[in-house]
Design a protein around this motif. Structure first.
Motif, PDB file in Angstrom:
ATOM      1  N   PHE A   1      64.880  25.112  50.346  1.00  0.00           N
ATOM      2  CA  PHE A   1      64.609  24.489  51.296  1.00  0.00           C
ATOM      3  C   PHE A   1      64.817  25.554  52.406  1.00  0.00           C
ATOM      4  CE2 PHE A   1      64.576  19.919  50.392  1.00  0.00           C
ATOM      5  CZ  PHE A   1      63.283  20.037  50.205  1.00  0.00           C
TER       6      PHE A   1
ATOM      7  N   ARG B   1      66.476  26.437  56.212  1.00  0.00           N
ATOM      8  CA  ARG B   1      67.297  25.790  56.804  1.00  0.00           C
ATOM      9  C   ARG B   1      68.085  26.573  57.999  1.00  0.00           C
ATOM     10  NH1 ARG B   1      70.386  21.007  54.506  1.00  0.00           N
ATOM     11  NH2 ARG B   1      72.384  22.059  54.406  1.00  0.00           N
TER      12      ARG B   1
ATOM     13  N   ALA C   1      68.616  21.994  47.369  1.00  0.00           N
ATOM     14  CA  ALA C   1      68.325  20.985  47.458  1.00  0.00           C
ATOM     15  C   ALA C   1      68.282  20.231  45.994  1.00  0.00           C
ATOM     16  CB  ALA C   1      67.614  19.667  48.148  1.00  0.00           C
TER      17      ALA C   1
ATOM     18  N   ASN D   1      75.455  10.851  48.975  1.00  0.00           N
ATOM     19  CA  ASN D   1      74.130  10.452  50.037  1.00  0.00           C
ATOM     20  C   ASN D   1      74.301  12.461  50.122  1.00  0.00           C
ATOM     21  OD1 ASN D   1      75.879   8.320  52.637  1.00  0.00           O
ATOM     22  ND2 ASN D   1      73.848   8.824  50.722  1.00  0.00           N
ATOM     23  N   GLY D   2      72.294  13.582  49.862  1.00  0.00           N
ATOM     24  CA  GLY D   2      71.803  14.563  50.504  1.00  0.00           C
ATOM     25  C   GLY D   2      72.761  14.815  48.937  1.00  0.00           C
ATOM     26  N   SER D   3      72.643  14.230  47.939  1.00  0.00           N
ATOM     27  CA  SER D   3      72.622  15.248  46.425  1.00  0.00           C
ATOM     28  C   SER D   3      71.376  15.520  46.002  1.00  0.00           C
ATOM     29  CB  SER D   3      73.230  14.309  45.131  1.00  0.00           C
ATOM     30  OG  SER D   3      72.869  12.866  45.646  1.00  0.00           O
ATOM     31  N   GLY D   4      69.908  14.971  46.397  1.00  0.00           N
ATOM     32  CA  GLY D   4      68.816  15.346  46.191  1.00  0.00           C
ATOM     33  C   GLY D   4      68.447  14.377  45.239  1.00  0.00           C
ATOM     34  N   LYS D   5      68.298  12.403  45.871  1.00  0.00           N
ATOM     35  CA  LYS D   5      67.504  11.985  45.032  1.00  0.00           C
ATOM     36  C   LYS D   5      66.266  11.910  45.730  1.00  0.00           C
ATOM     37  CE  LYS D   5      70.887   9.469  46.373  1.00  0.00           C
ATOM     38  NZ  LYS D   5      72.121   9.565  47.193  1.00  0.00           N
ATOM     39  N   THR D   6      66.397  11.713  47.228  1.00  0.00           N
ATOM     40  CA  THR D   6      64.953  11.458  47.353  1.00  0.00           C
ATOM     41  C   THR D   6      64.148  13.108  47.348  1.00  0.00           C
ATOM     42  OG1 THR D   6      65.834   9.911  48.908  1.00  0.00           O
ATOM     43  CG2 THR D   6      63.742  10.713  50.068  1.00  0.00           C
ATOM     44  N   THR D   7      64.991  13.969  47.813  1.00  0.00           N
ATOM     45  CA  THR D   7      63.919  15.217  47.229  1.00  0.00           C
ATOM     46  C   THR D   7      63.050  14.797  45.790  1.00  0.00           C
ATOM     47  OG1 THR D   7      65.514  16.347  48.406  1.00  0.00           O
ATOM     48  CG2 THR D   7      64.054  17.158  47.073  1.00  0.00           C
TER      49      THR D   7
HETATM   50  N1  LIG Z   1      62.207  19.219  54.229  1.00  0.00           N
HETATM   51  C1  LIG Z   1      63.321  19.562  54.154  1.00  0.00           C
HETATM   52  N2  LIG Z   1      64.448  21.098  54.945  1.00  0.00           N
HETATM   53  C2  LIG Z   1      65.674  20.670  54.704  1.00  0.00           C
HETATM   54  N3  LIG Z   1      66.747  20.504  53.773  1.00  0.00           N
HETATM   55  C3  LIG Z   1      65.662  19.602  53.925  1.00  0.00           C
HETATM   56  C4  LIG Z   1      64.620  19.205  53.310  1.00  0.00           C
HETATM   57  N4  LIG Z   1      64.683  17.274  52.619  1.00  0.00           N
HETATM   58  C5  LIG Z   1      66.344  17.141  52.434  1.00  0.00           C
HETATM   59  N5  LIG Z   1      66.828  18.227  52.842  1.00  0.00           N
HETATM   60  C6  LIG Z   1      68.407  18.532  52.265  1.00  0.00           C
HETATM   61  O1  LIG Z   1      68.343  18.428  51.018  1.00  0.00           O
HETATM   62  C7  LIG Z   1      68.945  17.486  50.776  1.00  0.00           C
HETATM   63  C8  LIG Z   1      69.673  16.284  49.743  1.00  0.00           C
HETATM   64  O2  LIG Z   1      67.764  15.269  50.719  1.00  0.00           O
HETATM   65  P1  LIG Z   1      67.838  14.342  49.842  1.00  0.00           P
HETATM   66  O3  LIG Z   1      67.086  13.354  51.112  1.00  0.00           O
HETATM   67  O4  LIG Z   1      66.739  14.044  48.734  1.00  0.00           O
HETATM   68  O5  LIG Z   1      69.147  13.355  49.563  1.00  0.00           O
HETATM   69  P2  LIG Z   1      69.459  11.794  48.485  1.00  0.00           P
HETATM   70  O6  LIG Z   1      70.439  12.118  47.527  1.00  0.00           O
HETATM   71  O7  LIG Z   1      68.115  11.316  48.661  1.00  0.00           O
HETATM   72  O8  LIG Z   1      70.395  11.326  49.969  1.00  0.00           O
HETATM   73  P3  LIG Z   1      70.930   9.778  50.458  1.00  0.00           P
HETATM   74  O9  LIG Z   1      71.340   9.192  49.399  1.00  0.00           O
HETATM   75  O10 LIG Z   1      71.000   9.563  51.686  1.00  0.00           O
HETATM   76  O11 LIG Z   1      69.169   9.271  50.530  1.00  0.00           O
HETATM   77  C9  LIG Z   1      70.397  16.941  52.046  1.00  0.00           C
HETATM   78  O12 LIG Z   1      71.192  18.389  52.184  1.00  0.00           O
HETATM   79  C10 LIG Z   1      68.934  17.435  52.768  1.00  0.00           C
HETATM   80  O13 LIG Z   1      69.906  17.546  54.459  1.00  0.00           O
END
Ligand SMILES: Nc1ncnc2c1ncn2[C@@H]1O[C@H](COP(=O)(O)OP(=O)(O)OP(=O)(O)O)[C@@H](O)[C@H]1O
Length: 261
Positions: free
Chosen positions: A15, A17, A26, A46-52
């Motif tokens: 991404f 940023r 991500a 948190n923020g490790s990329g699971k949702t991505t």
């Molecule tokens: N559209 C975007 N633009 C910029 N950065 C992004 C975007 N989407 C996610 N990120 C960043 O990518 C990283 C991974 O985010 P993600 O939501 O995948 O983490 P996660 O493991 O699901 O976190 P959580 O446990 O908090 O849900 C984070 O640092 C987030 O800020």
């Protein structure tokens, strides 16, 4: 090895940023293998990329580099076909508060092309599975958090997906709803379909995960069965006798397994 429902190799998602639009990874060369007939739990801070990762698997986001194959399909190029074969239970509330539980399911069935002749049966079965039959005609907006999560799960189960993706399925629900949700997730894997779920609850991963993959900073750090993972870490010295009855056992003993709502 069982047939792979998800095959991810060297997957990178970048991404832009901040004000200077600096590239941020991500996902950074992530690998993942999700077999059919098993529950794979994805753990990560948190923020490790699971949702991505889930966004890539459902075709919402394209890869910057690397490859993701889901049920043998390209998630971006073949998204329409893929969405008929997988179901996602997202982290955020995904039910329409103004519609009843039954109407939520009927709308979803229509949108995702469940054949009209099957709809009534599938809706009734899904409501039964998540124990919402008696509340089928109440508005979802009046439901507790646990009931809304169960309804979101019912939407996914109704699709009879070959791959079930769940983003923190039991976040903030009580023990009774959690047990009900866990049982349904186990049924899906027992019927030969694949399940991938993200969680921040270690207990959930221990209980459900046939395989556990840990990711950090967008990359896979380790993966395997619970036994394979624990064998790689030295035992911590015991500070106190570990009780053989867990607090959850105590809670369920005194409150029972019946759903509250
Ligand atoms: N559209 C975007 N633009 C910029 N950065 C992004 C975007 N989407 C996610 N990120 C960043 O990518 C990283 C991974 O985010 P993600 O939501 O995948 O983490 P996660 O493991 O699901 O976190 P959580 O446990 O908090 O849900 C984070 O640092 C987030 O800020």
């Amino acid at each position: 090895m069982a047939v792979a429902a998800v095959e991810v190799d060297d997957l990178t998602v970048e991404f832009a940023r901040g004000r200077r639009r600096e590239p941020f990874r991500a996902l950074d060369a992530l690998d993942l293998h999700v077999p059919a007939g098993r529950i794979t739990c994805l753990l990560g801070p948190n923020g490790s990329g699971k949702t991505t990762l889930l966004n890539v698997l459902t075709g919402l986001l394209g890869a910057t580099a690397g490859r993701a194959s889901v049920l043998g399909l390209d998630p971006v190029g073949e998204r329409r076909a893929l969405l008929r074969r997988l179901a996602l239970v997202p982290q955020e509330t995904s039910v329409y508060p103004e519609l009843t539980a039954r109407e939520n399911l009927a709308f979803h069935a229509g949108y995702y092309g469940v054949p009209p002749r099957d709809r009534a049966r599938r809706i009734d079965d899904a409501l039964e599975l998540v124990q919402l039959t008696s509340r089928a005609d109440d508005r979802a907006g009046t439901f507790s958090g646990g009931m809304q999560r169960r309804l979101a799960l019912a939407k996914a189960l109704m699709m009879e997906p070959e791959l079930l993706l769940l983003d923190e399925p039991t976040l903030g629900v009580d023990v009774q709803s959690r047990e009900a949700i866990w049982a349904r997730i186990e049924d899906v894997a027992d019927s030969g379909r694949a399940v991938l779920l993200t969680t921040n609850y270690m207990e959930e991963a221990q209980r459900l995960g046939d395989r556990i993959t840990i990711i950090d900073r967008g990359a896979t750090v380790v993966g395997g069965t619970l036994a394979e993972l624990t064998a790689q870490v030295p035992e911590a010295p015991q500070r106190a006798e570990v009780p053989r009855v867990s607090l959850q056992d105590v809670f369920l003993h005194f409150t029972g397994r019946g759903l509250r709502d």
